[in-house]
Design a protein around this motif. Structure first.
Motif, PDB file in Angstrom:
ATOM      1  N   GLU A 167       0.835  -1.214   0.000  1.00 46.00           N
ATOM      2  CA  GLU A 167       0.000   0.000   0.000  1.00 46.00           C
ATOM      3  C   GLU A 167       0.870   1.265   0.000  1.00 46.00           C
ATOM      4  N   LEU A 168       1.968   1.227   0.776  1.00 42.18           N
ATOM      5  CA  LEU A 168       2.864   2.394   0.792  1.00 42.18           C
ATOM      6  C   LEU A 168       3.526   2.557  -0.576  1.00 42.18           C
ATOM      7  N   ALA A 169       3.811   1.416  -1.223  1.00 43.40           N
ATOM      8  CA  ALA A 169       4.451   1.467  -2.548  1.00 43.40           C
ATOM      9  C   ALA A 169       3.526   2.157  -3.542  1.00 43.40           C
ATOM     10  N   SER A 170       2.253   1.733  -3.614  1.00 41.51           N
ATOM     11  CA  SER A 170       1.352   2.356  -4.603  1.00 41.51           C
ATOM     12  C   SER A 170       1.193   3.847  -4.336  1.00 41.51           C
ATOM     13  N   ARG A 171       1.038   4.187  -3.064  1.00 41.87           N
ATOM     14  CA  ARG A 171       0.840   5.609  -2.750  1.00 41.87           C
ATOM     15  C   ARG A 171       2.029   6.450  -3.180  1.00 41.87           C
ATOM     16  N   ASP A 172       3.235   5.888  -3.011  1.00 39.55           N
ATOM     17  CA  ASP A 172       4.410   6.675  -3.396  1.00 39.55           C
ATOM     18  C   ASP A 172       4.552   6.764  -4.924  1.00 39.55           C
ATOM     19  N   HIS A 173       4.175   5.686  -5.628  1.00 36.04           N
ATOM     20  CA  HIS A 173       4.195   5.774  -7.104  1.00 36.04           C
ATOM     21  C   HIS A 173       3.275   6.907  -7.577  1.00 36.04           C
ATOM     22  N   ILE A 174       2.132   7.058  -6.896  1.00 34.52           N
ATOM     23  CA  ILE A 174       1.196   8.138  -7.281  1.00 34.52           C
ATOM     24  C   ILE A 174       1.896   9.496  -7.138  1.00 34.52           C
ATOM     25  N   ARG A 175       2.674   9.642  -6.068  1.00 37.76           N
ATOM     26  CA  ARG A 175       3.355  10.931  -5.847  1.00 37.76           C
ATOM     27  C   ARG A 175       4.458  11.173  -6.870  1.00 37.76           C
ATOM     28  N   LYS A 176       5.168  10.105  -7.265  1.00 35.75           N
ATOM     29  CA  LYS A 176       6.410  10.319  -8.029  1.00 35.75           C
ATOM     30  C   LYS A 176       6.267  10.197  -9.551  1.00 35.75           C
ATOM     31  N   THR A 177       5.317   9.413 -10.045  1.00 29.11           N
ATOM     32  CA  THR A 177       5.329   9.087 -11.480  1.00 29.11           C
ATOM     33  C   THR A 177       5.201  10.332 -12.377  1.00 29.11           C
ATOM     34  N   ILE A 178       4.188  11.170 -12.118  1.00 30.72           N
ATOM     35  CA  ILE A 178       3.983  12.315 -13.025  1.00 30.72           C
ATOM     36  C   ILE A 178       5.141  13.321 -12.951  1.00 30.72           C
TER      37      ILE A 178
END
Ligand code: KG4
Ligand code: ZN
Length: 337
Positions: free
Chosen positions: A45-56
């Motif tokens: 869950e922490l991984a997905s949330r951080d991908h949301i922050r970093k990808t764009i």
């Protein structure tokens, strides 16, 4: 032709832009290891949330670095599996939304095909056919590769993946996550011969691997010794030697079985210096050749996704804009190109 690649299958956000004439134009990687190291492993869950922050932001940075806008691209490749479902969904959703907005084809990429093809980004790329040893945190596989997309699974781990075994023993030795590279570093100071660990399944026919027994053996050794810094290094050294020897024996067997002269190693563990040099010597002695990517293209990265995406797009393989990911996805199920 230029492709944007998005890798978000686990705990690294990897973004790259690849031009088939000029090579890699931008390559950014954000590792979440600080977030997960407190827990000793990846928290999905922490991984997905951080991908949301970093990808764009990383996509914006990559476009800026390459002096491009979305309109200058020919496709968007994203990792569609295998991996953590939430993390995959972040990359797939962003990739597909951008492809829709920019009017581009979207190319779903198999993460392990990305790893397997990463050595193609180097100056001296492998030629077919070859045996591929894929060694990562989730996979240990020996594959016969006759062409891109023609993958025959020869053997794989029946329990832990090599990277996973490295990380678990590193944790018992008090090293941070992911421990593979750290274990390898302290192993350099280890004395060979003080400990000897088993080479699992080498006396059985076939090309499968098993690392859970070796892991238990190493765990017991750690438990039964006073682990000062030299002992830690000696155990790390014996453990790494056992892994390297076991992988080498199975690679040799696969090469003999198929009569191939070329070996490709890929995935995070292929960055391991001892593994690379041991297999290189073995291939020199056999009159064959080994191929591997530079270390940053061995571990998860966006560049490998752009390359695999480019190959597939050139063969007219792309997807609809429906969001669909495959947390489990056998490599042998991929279509030929
Ligand atoms: O390919 P990768 O980055 O991610 C997955 O697809 O799993 O592989 C990560 C794994 C981790 O288990 C990490 O400890 C291991 O590769 N690894 C290494 C080294 N560098 C990364 N293991 C041993 N020696 C290394 N130098
Ligand atoms: Zn990987």
């Amino acid at each position: 032709m230029r492709i944007l690649g998005i890798e978000t299958s686990c705990d690294e956000t990897g973004i790259a832009i690849y031009d088939d004439e000029k090579g890699i134009l931008a390559n950014y990687l954000y590792s979440q290891s600080n977030i997960h190291s407190n827990y000793g492993g990846v928290v999905p869950e922490l991984a997905s949330r951080d991908h949301i922050r970093k990808t764009i932001p990383l996509i914006q940075a990559a476009l800026k670095k390459a002096h491009l806008t979305g309109k200058d691209l020919n496709g968007v490749a994203y990792t569609a599996g295998p991996g953590l479902v939430g993390s995959l969904l972040v990359g797939a959703t962003i990739g597909l939304a951008l492809a829709f907005a920019w009017g581009l084809p979207a190319i779903p990429v198999h993460h392990m095909e990305g790893h397997l093809l990463a050595p193609m980004l180097e100056n001296n790329p492998p030629s077919f056919p070859f045996i591929a040893l894929l060694v990562s945190g989730g996979h240990t596989q020996l594959i016969s590769v006759t062409e891109i997309g023609k993958y025959e699974m020869l053997g794989e781990s029946i329990d832990d993946a090599v990277g996973e075994a490295f990380d678990k023993i590193a944790k018992l030795l008090g090293l941070n996550y992911p421990g593979g590279p750290l274990l390898s570093k302290i192993a350099q100071k280890g004395k060979t011969g003080r400990f000897f660990f088993p080479r699992p399944m080498i006396n059985r026919p076939g090309l499968d691997f098993s690392f859970s027994g070796l892991k238990t053996f190493a765990a017991n050794t750690i438990r039964n010794n006073i682990v000062d810094s030299q002992t830690r290094a000696d155990i790390a050294c014996a453990f790494e030697d056992a892994i390297v020897d076991t992988l080498a024996i199975k690679c040799r067997r696969a090469l003999e079985q198929k009569g191939f002269k070329y070996l490709v190693i890929a995935g995070g563990v292929s960055a391991n210096v001892k593994l690379r040099s041991h297999l290189k010597n073995m291939m020199i002695q056999r009159g064959g050749k080994i191929f591997y990517a530079r270390p940053e293209f061995c571990t998860d990265n966006g560049a490998m996704i752009t390359y695999a995406g480019m190959v597939r797009l050139k063969n007219n393989i792309h997807s609809s804009l429906k969001i669909s990911v495959h947390p489990r996805w056998p490599l042998a199920n991929l279509s030929e190109v």
